[in-house]
Design an enzyme around this catalytic site. Structure first.
Site, mmCIF file in Angstrom:
data_model
loop_
_atom_site.group_PDB
_atom_site.id
_atom_site.type_symbol
_atom_site.label_atom_id
_atom_site.label_comp_id
_atom_site.label_asym_id
_atom_site.label_seq_id
_atom_site.Cartn_x
_atom_site.Cartn_y
_atom_site.Cartn_z
ATOM 1 N N LYS A 1 -4.603 3.910 2.259
ATOM 2 C CA LYS A 1 -4.514 5.369 2.296
ATOM 3 C C LYS A 1 -5.848 6.027 2.601
ATOM 4 O O LYS A 1 -6.914 5.427 2.448
ATOM 5 C CB LYS A 1 -3.927 5.891 0.976
ATOM 6 C CG LYS A 1 -2.433 5.589 0.877
ATOM 7 C CD LYS A 1 -1.781 6.206 -0.320
ATOM 8 C CE LYS A 1 -0.283 5.864 -0.309
ATOM 9 N NZ LYS A 1 0.407 6.332 -1.525
ATOM 10 N N ARG B 1 1.597 -1.536 -5.327
ATOM 11 C CA ARG B 1 2.310 -1.465 -4.046
ATOM 12 C C ARG B 1 1.292 -1.603 -2.923
ATOM 13 O O ARG B 1 0.507 -0.677 -2.689
ATOM 14 C CB ARG B 1 3.064 -0.122 -3.960
ATOM 15 C CG ARG B 1 3.857 0.069 -2.670
ATOM 16 C CD ARG B 1 4.507 1.451 -2.638
ATOM 17 N NE ARG B 1 5.245 1.678 -1.421
ATOM 18 C CZ ARG B 1 4.691 2.113 -0.279
ATOM 19 N NH1 ARG B 1 3.399 2.396 -0.219
ATOM 20 N NH2 ARG B 1 5.425 2.284 0.795
HETATM 21 C C1 YH5 Z 1 3.278 5.414 -3.288
HETATM 22 O O1 YH5 Z 1 2.081 5.645 -3.456
HETATM 23 N N1 YH5 Z 1 3.450 5.647 -0.750
HETATM 24 S S1 YH5 Z 1 4.549 5.756 1.760
HETATM 25 C C2 YH5 Z 1 -0.631 6.922 4.373
HETATM 26 C C3 YH5 Z 1 -1.470 5.893 4.796
HETATM 27 C C4 YH5 Z 1 -1.217 4.592 4.425
HETATM 28 C C5 YH5 Z 1 -0.103 4.308 3.649
HETATM 29 C C6 YH5 Z 1 -2.916 5.568 6.613
HETATM 30 N N2 YH5 Z 1 5.623 5.240 -0.650
HETATM 31 C C7 YH5 Z 1 3.910 5.421 -2.008
HETATM 32 O O2 YH5 Z 1 2.120 3.952 1.937
HETATM 33 N N3 YH5 Z 1 6.017 4.875 -3.006
HETATM 34 C C8 YH5 Z 1 4.523 5.554 0.040
HETATM 35 O O3 YH5 Z 1 -2.561 6.273 5.508
HETATM 36 C C9 YH5 Z 1 5.261 5.161 -1.942
HETATM 37 N N4 YH5 Z 1 4.084 5.131 -4.354
HETATM 38 C C10 YH5 Z 1 5.418 4.867 -4.218
HETATM 39 N N5 YH5 Z 1 6.129 4.595 -5.302
HETATM 40 C C11 YH5 Z 1 2.867 6.191 2.188
HETATM 41 C C12 YH5 Z 1 1.944 5.051 2.426
HETATM 42 C C13 YH5 Z 1 0.748 5.342 3.254
HETATM 43 C C14 YH5 Z 1 0.462 6.634 3.624
#
Ligand code: YH5
Length: 278
Positions: free
Chosen positions: A219, A253
């Site tokens: 993230k 996660r």
């Molecule tokens: C979470 O924290 N996050 S989807 C932006 C990014 C990289 C990854 C490049 N679903 C979560 O993973 N479910 C998502 O920047 C989730 N907790 C739970 N429970 C977003 C994601 C991501 C977003």
């Protein structure tokens, strides 16, 4: 103890939830079948690397992402859930749509992972009528606009109170506490400072009495701290998730399962879980 359908976890060690995205590949679209096959292969690879749970998602909730119809999300996610379920794996589905929840519950998923914390009409009842676990995540605003100037008077209290309220709503509807997981929702309507405060004080959530999930993998908070693009945030992610474990996180996660697993093996050896001092 966490009950997820026919599975139970004792939570005597942190669990790794491996992220499985089923989204059309923007370079060469080889069709839906190819996306499904790639997702299943990737999921099986994550299990070999040590994933305890697979989190299958067909909608991007990244800031500013396009909405996906229920029909399209189901076409992506359902065949992946069906294939992995046959292998006896613990499947979580990352969705906020009750229509998707209904189908994946039927298809053998073990957990619903909902960034809306079951606030869509009908969602709580659907999960209550099943025996699945559910992850209740905090999000301020909605994905399209949540990162435009999020503000809190006290981020810790606001997130804690929200999650306590959702735990209550679930229990009222008949979802036993041992089926619930909570999550502060890193990056969902939060600045870097908000994210760091939530991580620093994560143990203020563990005393709500349900396992805490932390998801920071790749993230932008990690990008801001290191100055690195999304494909070079693996090491930063390990540090952040290990810090979460130190503060009581029960489930992590992550995309990078192998690295997370190595870090946890070292941490557990130091911690000496289950052994007495020599
Ligand atoms: C979470 O924290 N996050 S989807 C932006 C990014 C990289 C990854 C490049 N679903 C979560 O993973 N479910 C998502 O920047 C989730 N907790 C739970 N429970 C977003 C994601 C991501 C977003």
């Amino acid at each position: 103890m966490l009950c997820c359908g026919k599975f139970t976890f004792t939570l005597d060690r942190p669990l790794i939830m491996g992220i499985v995205n089923v989204t059309p590949d923007s370079f060469s679209d080889g069709g839906r079948l190819k996306n499904v096959r790639q997702a299943v292969d990737h999921a099986l690879h994550l299990v070999e690397q040590g994933a305890d749970i697979l989190d299958v998602g067909g909608e991007s909730t990244r800031p500013g992402a396009e909405a996906v119809s229920e029909a399209d999300e189901l076409k992506r996610v359902l065949p992946v859930v069906e294939a992995l379920q046959k292998e006896g794996l613990v499947i979580s589905v990352d969705t906020r749509k009750p229509g998707v929840m209904r189908e994946v519950i039927h298809a053998g998923a073990a957990m619903i992972n909902d960034v809306m914390a079951l606030r869509e009409p009908g969602a709580v009842e659907l999960v209550a009528d099943s025996d699945l676990a559910v992850c209740l995540m905090h999000m301020k605003g909605e994905p399209r606009t949540m990162q435009s100037n999020p503000a809190y008077s006290d981020v810790l209290s606001e997130v804690r109170d929200f999650l306590a309220g959702r735990i209550n709503a679930c229990e009222q509807a008949g979802i036993a506490k041992n089926r619930l997981v909570i999550d502060p929702g890193f990056g969902f309507g939060k600045t870097l400072e908000h994210n760091l405060a939530l991580l620093r004080h994560l143990n203020r959530l563990t005393d709500l009495g349900v396992p805490v999930l932390a998801g920071m993998s790749r993230k932008s908070m990690l990008g801001t701290l290191t100055g690195k693009p999304v494909e070079q945030r693996e090491h930063a992610g390990i540090a952040a998730h290990l810090a979460a474990v130190l503060r009581g996180a029960a489930i992590l996660r992550v995309h990078d399962v192998e690295a997370m697993r190595d870090a946890l093996m070292v941490w557990q050896a130091i911690e000496g879980a289950g052994t007495s001092e020599p």
